[in-house]
Design an enzyme around this catalytic site. Structure first.
Site, mmCIF file in Angstrom:
data_model
loop_
_atom_site.group_PDB
_atom_site.id
_atom_site.type_symbol
_atom_site.label_atom_id
_atom_site.label_comp_id
_atom_site.label_asym_id
_atom_site.label_seq_id
_atom_site.Cartn_x
_atom_site.Cartn_y
_atom_site.Cartn_z
ATOM 1 C CG ASP A 1 13.162 -33.840 16.373
ATOM 2 O OD1 ASP A 1 13.462 -33.264 15.311
ATOM 3 O OD2 ASP A 1 13.186 -35.072 16.503
ATOM 4 C CE LYS B 1 25.193 -29.031 12.090
ATOM 5 N NZ LYS B 1 23.889 -29.728 12.131
ATOM 6 C CD1 TRP C 1 18.184 -36.359 24.183
ATOM 7 C CD2 TRP C 1 19.602 -37.890 24.964
ATOM 8 N NE1 TRP C 1 18.372 -36.112 25.514
ATOM 9 C CE2 TRP C 1 19.246 -37.046 26.028
ATOM 10 C CE3 TRP C 1 20.501 -38.939 25.220
ATOM 11 C CZ2 TRP C 1 19.739 -37.190 27.317
ATOM 12 C CZ3 TRP C 1 21.001 -39.094 26.505
ATOM 13 C CH2 TRP C 1 20.621 -38.226 27.527
ATOM 14 C CD GLU D 1 18.676 -43.108 14.129
ATOM 15 O OE1 GLU D 1 19.388 -42.216 13.655
ATOM 16 O OE2 GLU D 1 17.428 -43.062 14.152
ATOM 17 C CE1 TYR E 1 18.663 -41.859 10.727
ATOM 18 C CE2 TYR E 1 18.178 -41.726 8.383
ATOM 19 C CZ TYR E 1 18.759 -41.202 9.514
ATOM 20 O OH TYR E 1 19.437 -40.028 9.442
ATOM 21 C CG PHE F 1 13.289 -45.849 18.387
ATOM 22 C CD1 PHE F 1 12.290 -46.178 19.298
ATOM 23 C CD2 PHE F 1 13.180 -46.317 17.086
ATOM 24 C CE1 PHE F 1 11.203 -46.971 18.918
ATOM 25 C CE2 PHE F 1 12.085 -47.116 16.699
ATOM 26 C CZ PHE F 1 11.108 -47.436 17.620
HETATM 27 P P1 FAD Z 1 21.651 -27.146 14.287
HETATM 28 O O1 FAD Z 1 22.688 -27.480 13.305
HETATM 29 O O2 FAD Z 1 22.030 -26.488 15.540
HETATM 30 O O3 FAD Z 1 20.566 -26.246 13.541
HETATM 31 C C1 FAD Z 1 19.313 -25.924 14.134
HETATM 32 C C2 FAD Z 1 18.706 -24.759 13.380
HETATM 33 O O4 FAD Z 1 19.442 -23.592 13.681
HETATM 34 C C3 FAD Z 1 18.785 -24.946 11.862
HETATM 35 O O5 FAD Z 1 17.635 -24.378 11.265
HETATM 36 C C4 FAD Z 1 20.022 -24.161 11.484
HETATM 37 O O6 FAD Z 1 19.978 -23.697 10.159
HETATM 38 C C5 FAD Z 1 19.971 -23.020 12.500
HETATM 39 N N1 FAD Z 1 21.307 -22.505 12.809
HETATM 40 C C6 FAD Z 1 22.419 -23.212 13.063
HETATM 41 N N2 FAD Z 1 23.465 -22.393 13.288
HETATM 42 C C7 FAD Z 1 22.982 -21.132 13.200
HETATM 43 C C8 FAD Z 1 23.553 -19.834 13.296
HETATM 44 N N3 FAD Z 1 24.853 -19.665 13.542
HETATM 45 N N4 FAD Z 1 22.748 -18.762 13.129
HETATM 46 C C9 FAD Z 1 21.428 -18.899 12.861
HETATM 47 N N5 FAD Z 1 20.834 -20.098 12.717
HETATM 48 C C10 FAD Z 1 21.599 -21.199 12.884
HETATM 49 N N6 FAD Z 1 16.395 -35.059 16.990
HETATM 50 C C11 FAD Z 1 16.211 -35.483 18.255
HETATM 51 O O7 FAD Z 1 15.487 -34.836 19.013
HETATM 52 N N7 FAD Z 1 16.838 -36.628 18.708
HETATM 53 C C12 FAD Z 1 17.659 -37.366 17.934
HETATM 54 O O8 FAD Z 1 18.197 -38.385 18.372
HETATM 55 C C13 FAD Z 1 17.858 -36.942 16.589
HETATM 56 N N8 FAD Z 1 18.693 -37.615 15.755
HETATM 57 C C14 FAD Z 1 18.927 -37.130 14.486
HETATM 58 C C15 FAD Z 1 19.840 -37.804 13.667
HETATM 59 C C16 FAD Z 1 20.096 -37.328 12.376
HETATM 60 C C17 FAD Z 1 21.081 -38.062 11.515
HETATM 61 C C18 FAD Z 1 19.417 -36.186 11.885
HETATM 62 C C19 FAD Z 1 19.654 -35.698 10.482
HETATM 63 C C20 FAD Z 1 18.527 -35.506 12.698
HETATM 64 C C21 FAD Z 1 18.276 -35.972 14.003
HETATM 65 N N9 FAD Z 1 17.396 -35.301 14.855
HETATM 66 C C22 FAD Z 1 17.202 -35.750 16.155
HETATM 67 C C23 FAD Z 1 16.638 -34.136 14.390
HETATM 68 C C24 FAD Z 1 17.378 -32.810 14.688
HETATM 69 O O9 FAD Z 1 17.638 -32.657 16.049
HETATM 70 C C25 FAD Z 1 16.464 -31.679 14.210
HETATM 71 O O10 FAD Z 1 16.364 -31.737 12.802
HETATM 72 C C26 FAD Z 1 16.833 -30.275 14.663
HETATM 73 O O11 FAD Z 1 15.794 -29.408 14.257
HETATM 74 C C27 FAD Z 1 18.138 -29.740 14.085
HETATM 75 O O12 FAD Z 1 19.212 -30.278 14.735
HETATM 76 P P2 FAD Z 1 20.723 -29.941 14.258
HETATM 77 O O13 FAD Z 1 21.599 -30.682 15.152
HETATM 78 O O14 FAD Z 1 20.835 -30.128 12.818
HETATM 79 O O15 FAD Z 1 20.747 -28.385 14.674
#
Ligand code: FAD
Length: 299
Positions: A116, A175, A53, A21, A279, A23
Site C-alpha cells: 500500500d 508475477k 506487512w 491472516e 482475513y 496483522f
Molecule cells: P503489483 O502487482 O506490483 O502492482 C502494483 C501496481 O503496478 C498495479 O496497479 C499494477 O497493475 C501495476 N503494475 C504491475 N506491473 C506493471 C508493469 N509491468 N507495468 C506497469 N504497471 C504495472 N499491502 C500492504 O502494504 N501490506 C500487506 O501485508 C498487504 N497484504 C495484501 C494481501 C493480499 C492478499 C492483497 C490482495 C493485497 C495486500 N496488500 C498489502 C495490498 C497491496 O500491497 C496493494 O494493493 C498494492 O497497491 C498492490 O500490490 P501488488 O503486490 O498487487 O503490486
C-alpha cells in the site's frame, strides 16, 4: 511443505482446507491476546497462517514486528507460515534483513507485494528499492533460489490504482512467471464476478492455484468501511438484507455468516476451488463460524 503443491493436490482430490491472516497488533496487551488466539486457532489445523506487512500503509510503531510474529507462530506453535513482504518504504538492504529474519524464523513462504502507499501519499519506490511486486519476486528468487515459496496478490475487481482488469491479469501473470506459485485474492462479495475472473485468468494462461480472500462480517460499520476502502461490489439483494438488520449486531453477524458460507459453497461447487483464506482481523469467532457451517473442520 510447499503450499502450492498441497493446494494443487487438494484441488485435484476435492479436499477442503483453509488459512488465516493476522496483522501485527499495536499494543502489548493486544499482542498477548493475539498469541493466545493464534495458538488456540492452530487447533483448527489451518494449512498455513500469514502475517501482513505494514498493511494500510501505516508504518507505525508496534511492540513486535511481522518477522517476530512469524517466528513465534512457526517455532512455538509449529504452524506453516507465510510472511507478507512489501516494497513500500523498503531499501534492498531492509528487504534482505526481513528475508533473513524470515529464514531464521523457520518461514518458508513469502507473499510478495508492492505494498500500500504510505497514508496520504501516492505510491513511490524507495531509493535502491523495488517498483513492482514482480521485481521483489525476482530478487527473492535470485538470493534464495527455491527456498521460499512465493505467493502473489490478485484483484477480481481492480485494485484502485488500476481498473483495467485485463491489464491487471497480465500483471498477475508476470508475477507468476517471475516465480510466484499461488495467488491470494483481495476480499470480495460478488461471487459471480469472482468466478468469471478466475475463468479469465485461466484463459490468459494463469495455471497457479487461486485462493479466494474471505472477509467475514463482524459489524455493519466495518463491512461498509471495507467495501468502500476496497471499492468492491456488493450484490444488491445482500446489501438490502444487511441494511434491514444494520442496527442489530447479532443479526448482522448471522446474515453475514449465512451469506459468506453460501458464497464459499458456490466457490467450491462452481469454481472447484477448495481452499478459503480468511482475513481474520485477529478475531476467531466469525471465521470459525463459516468453517463450521461448511463442515471444513478436521478432527
Ligand atoms: P503489483 O502487482 O506490483 O502492482 C502494483 C501496481 O503496478 C498495479 O496497479 C499494477 O497493475 C501495476 N503494475 C504491475 N506491473 C506493471 C508493469 N509491468 N507495468 C506497469 N504497471 C504495472 N499491502 C500492504 O502494504 N501490506 C500487506 O501485508 C498487504 N497484504 C495484501 C494481501 C493480499 C492478499 C492483497 C490482495 C493485497 C495486500 N496488500 C498489502 C495490498 C497491496 O500491497 C496493494 O494493493 C498494492 O497497491 C498492490 O500490490 P501488488 O503486490 O498487487 O503490486
Amino acid at each position: 511443505m510447499k503450499v502450492s503443491a498441497v493446494l494443487q493436490e487438494n484441488w485435484k482430490n476435492e479436499v477442503t482446507s483453509f488459512s488465516f491472516e493476522y496483522f501485527v497488533p499495536k499494543d502489548a496487551q493486544a499482542t498477548q491476546l493475539l498469541y493466545d488466539r493464534i495458538r488456540h486457532m492452530s487447533e483448527l489445523h489451518p494449512l498455513f497462517i500469514d502475517v501482513t506487512w505494514n498493511a494500510g500503509g501505516a508504518a507505525r510503531k508496534t511492540p513486535i514486528t511481522t518477522t517476530e510474529l512469524i517466528t513465534k507462530a512457526s517455532k512455538s506453535y509449529n504452524l506453516e507460515t507465510c510472511m507478507h513482504l512489501t516494497c513500500t518504504g523498503m531499501t534492498e538492504e531492509a528487504i534482505d534483513q526481513a528475508l533473513l529474519e524470515a529464514y531464521n524464523g523457520g518461514c518458508r513462504c513469502i507473499l510478495a507485494l508492492r505494498g500500500d502507499p504510505i497514508e496520504g501519499h501516492d505510491w513511490e519506490s524507495s531509493p535502491g528499492g523495488f517498483a513492482y511486486a514482480k521485481d521483489l519476486i525476482k530478487h527473492i528468487r535470485k538470493k534464495y533460489g527455491d527456498y521460499f515459496e512465493i505467493g502473489v496478490a490478485g484483484y477480481p475487481e481492480g485494485n484502485g490504482e488500476q481498473t483495467d482488469n485485463e491489464l491487471l491479469i497480465d500483471h498477475l501473470k508476470e508475477k507468476l512467471d517471475a516465480g510466484g506459485s499461488f495467488v491470494i485474492t483481495q476480499m470480495f462479495y460478488d461471487v459471480d464476478n469472482f468466478l468469471k475472473w478466475v475463468d479469465r485468468c485461466r484463459e490468459k494462461g494463469v495455471t497457479a492455484p487461486i485462493v479466494p480472500g474471505i472477509m467475514p462480517i463482524t459489524t455493519y460499520a466495518s463491512f461498509v468501511r471495507r467495501v468502500k476502502w476496497c471499492d468492491i461490489n456488493v450484490p444488491a439483494d445482500f446489501m438490502h438484507e444487511m441494511e434491514l438488520v444494520k442496527d442489530d449486531p447479532a443479526a448482522v453477524r448471522q446474515v453475514g455468516a449465512e451469506f459468506m458460507s453460501s458464497m464459499c459453497k458456490t466457490i467450491m461447487e462452481k469454481g472447484h476451488i477448495y481452499h478459503m483464506h480468511f482475513y481474520t482481523m485477529n478475531g476467531e469467532k466469525s471465521s470459525r463460524t463459516i468453517i463450521e457451517r461448511l463442515g471444513m473442520l478436521r478432527n
